[in-house]
Enzyme design. Structure first.
Site, PDB file in Angstrom:
ATOM      1  N   ASN A   1      16.345  29.709  61.674  1.00  0.00           N
ATOM      2  CA  ASN A   1      15.894  30.749  60.747  1.00  0.00           C
ATOM      3  C   ASN A   1      14.664  30.240  59.973  1.00  0.00           C
ATOM      4  O   ASN A   1      14.779  29.333  59.149  1.00  0.00           O
ATOM      5  CB  ASN A   1      17.062  31.080  59.796  1.00  0.00           C
TER       6      ASN A   1
ATOM      7  N   ASP B   1      25.028  27.479  56.243  1.00  0.00           N
ATOM      8  CA  ASP B   1      25.612  28.735  56.684  1.00  0.00           C
ATOM      9  C   ASP B   1      25.792  29.586  55.443  1.00  0.00           C
ATOM     10  O   ASP B   1      26.364  29.143  54.446  1.00  0.00           O
ATOM     11  CB  ASP B   1      26.947  28.531  57.410  1.00  0.00           C
TER      12      ASP B   1
ATOM     13  N   ASP C   1      17.026  40.063  51.582  1.00  0.00           N
ATOM     14  CA  ASP C   1      16.323  39.932  50.297  1.00  0.00           C
ATOM     15  C   ASP C   1      15.863  41.264  49.686  1.00  0.00           C
ATOM     16  O   ASP C   1      15.960  41.435  48.467  1.00  0.00           O
ATOM     17  CB  ASP C   1      15.122  38.979  50.433  1.00  0.00           C
TER      18      ASP C   1
HETATM   19  P1  ITT Z   1      20.873  29.541  61.516  1.00  0.00           P
HETATM   20  O1  ITT Z   1      22.355  29.719  61.780  1.00  0.00           O
HETATM   21  O2  ITT Z   1      20.115  29.110  62.734  1.00  0.00           O
HETATM   22  O3  ITT Z   1      20.593  28.691  60.307  1.00  0.00           O
HETATM   23  P2  ITT Z   1      21.001  32.344  60.832  1.00  0.00           P
HETATM   24  O4  ITT Z   1      19.993  33.340  60.392  1.00  0.00           O
HETATM   25  O5  ITT Z   1      21.872  32.727  62.013  1.00  0.00           O
HETATM   26  O6  ITT Z   1      20.241  30.975  61.130  1.00  0.00           O
HETATM   27  P3  ITT Z   1      23.414  32.210  59.266  1.00  0.00           P
HETATM   28  O7  ITT Z   1      24.267  32.122  60.481  1.00  0.00           O
HETATM   29  O8  ITT Z   1      23.717  31.313  58.104  1.00  0.00           O
HETATM   30  O9  ITT Z   1      21.875  31.967  59.603  1.00  0.00           O
HETATM   31  O10 ITT Z   1      23.421  33.707  58.800  1.00  0.00           O
HETATM   32  C1  ITT Z   1      23.193  34.027  57.476  1.00  0.00           C
HETATM   33  C2  ITT Z   1      22.464  35.343  57.369  1.00  0.00           C
HETATM   34  O11 ITT Z   1      22.646  35.782  56.006  1.00  0.00           O
HETATM   35  C3  ITT Z   1      20.977  35.177  57.586  1.00  0.00           C
HETATM   36  O12 ITT Z   1      20.574  35.521  58.874  1.00  0.00           O
HETATM   37  C4  ITT Z   1      20.398  36.143  56.551  1.00  0.00           C
HETATM   38  O13 ITT Z   1      20.276  37.362  57.125  1.00  0.00           O
HETATM   39  C5  ITT Z   1      21.454  36.252  55.476  1.00  0.00           C
HETATM   40  N1  ITT Z   1      20.996  35.440  54.351  1.00  0.00           N
HETATM   41  C6  ITT Z   1      21.406  34.184  54.009  1.00  0.00           C
HETATM   42  N2  ITT Z   1      20.702  33.743  52.954  1.00  0.00           N
HETATM   43  C7  ITT Z   1      19.831  34.719  52.649  1.00  0.00           C
HETATM   44  C8  ITT Z   1      18.822  34.856  51.680  1.00  0.00           C
HETATM   45  O14 ITT Z   1      18.538  33.862  50.845  1.00  0.00           O
HETATM   46  N3  ITT Z   1      18.118  35.973  51.643  1.00  0.00           N
HETATM   47  C9  ITT Z   1      18.377  36.978  52.500  1.00  0.00           C
HETATM   48  N4  ITT Z   1      19.290  36.946  53.460  1.00  0.00           N
HETATM   49  C10 ITT Z   1      20.026  35.808  53.544  1.00  0.00           C
END
Ligand code: ITT
Length: 198
Positions: free
Chosen positions: A11, A73, A159
């Site tokens: 991400n 996560d 966000d």
């Molecule tokens: P990785 O697992 O490769 O790190 P991912 O996007 O799949 O990337 P996650 O499995 O942790 O990450 O999913 C969390 C989701 O929650 C992420 O894709 C975002 O859409 C959302 N999210 C987490 N933190 C956020 C933030 O600070 N602002 C906006 N959305 C967020």
């Protein structure tokens, strides 16, 4: 030279935030290294972070690199939806959706929920594995609410929908340093760095 932490994440939004957040702790974000894709099926945030961190840790060992790796996560929990999208935040509505479509799906799901009942929070779990294989964890939360329509262009993911408590602007209407002041990710990193004694 500052110590490098390697992040197991695909991400780009997270990577950008961690680069700035780590610098505040005198640490540096390591280069993005490919690691085998992980099925995030641990059942909770910390377990999923551990799966991702372990995958990158194995890759670093294979490459002969001795360094700390960590993974994030995270997810958005909406009280009126019994905590959804939660641990499935990245896949809410289906993996094929674009982010504007996913946000629209979420807004539609709570369209009938009046403003005072749109409370939500972001949760972030971090798991680090240091160069000696020792594990550390960190957690952070930010409480807020879901706005009626998207606001702002900055940031990533949810966000534009999230208004932190006590703020007039969504995370996507804030600059990166402003978001970092109140973010679940910044809090979780502070917790992790303290646990590691860095
Ligand atoms: P990785 O697992 O490769 O790190 P991912 O996007 O799949 O990337 P996650 O499995 O942790 O990450 O999913 C969390 C989701 O929650 C992420 O894709 C975002 O859409 C959302 N999210 C987490 N933190 C956020 C933030 O600070 N602002 C906006 N959305 C967020």
């Amino acid at each position: 030279m500052s110590e490098c932490f390697f992040l197991a994440s695909t991400n780009e939004g997270k990577r950008a935030e961690f680069a700035a957040l780590l610098a505040e702790h005198g640490l540096e974000l390591g280069a993005s290294l490919p690691y085998p894709e992980v099925e995030e099926n641990a059942g909770d945030y910390l377990g999923n972070a551990a799966l991702k961190a372990a995958a990158l840790h194995s890759e670093l060992v294979r490459l002969g690199i001795s360094a700390t790796v960590f993974a994030d996560d995270s997810g958005l929990e909406i009280d009126a939806l019994d905590g959804a999208p939660g641990i499935r935040s990245a896949r809410y509505g289906g993996v094929e959706l674009t982010w504007p479509q996913r946000r629209a799906r979420l807004l539609a799901a709570i369209a009938e929920v009046p403003a005072p009942q749109r409370s939500a929070y972001f949760h972030c779990a971090l798991l680090a594995i240091d160069e000696r294989g020792r594990r550390y964890q960190g957690f952070g939360e930010t409480r807020g609410s879901i706005v009626l329509a998207e606001r702002g262009e900055a940031g990533f993911g949810y966000d534009p929908l999230f208004l932190p408590d006590g703020e007039r602007r969504t995370f996507a209407e804030m600059s990166a340093p402003e978001k970092a002041r109140a973010s679940h990710r910044a809090r979780a990193l502070r917790d992790l760095v303290a646990a590691m004694g860095r």
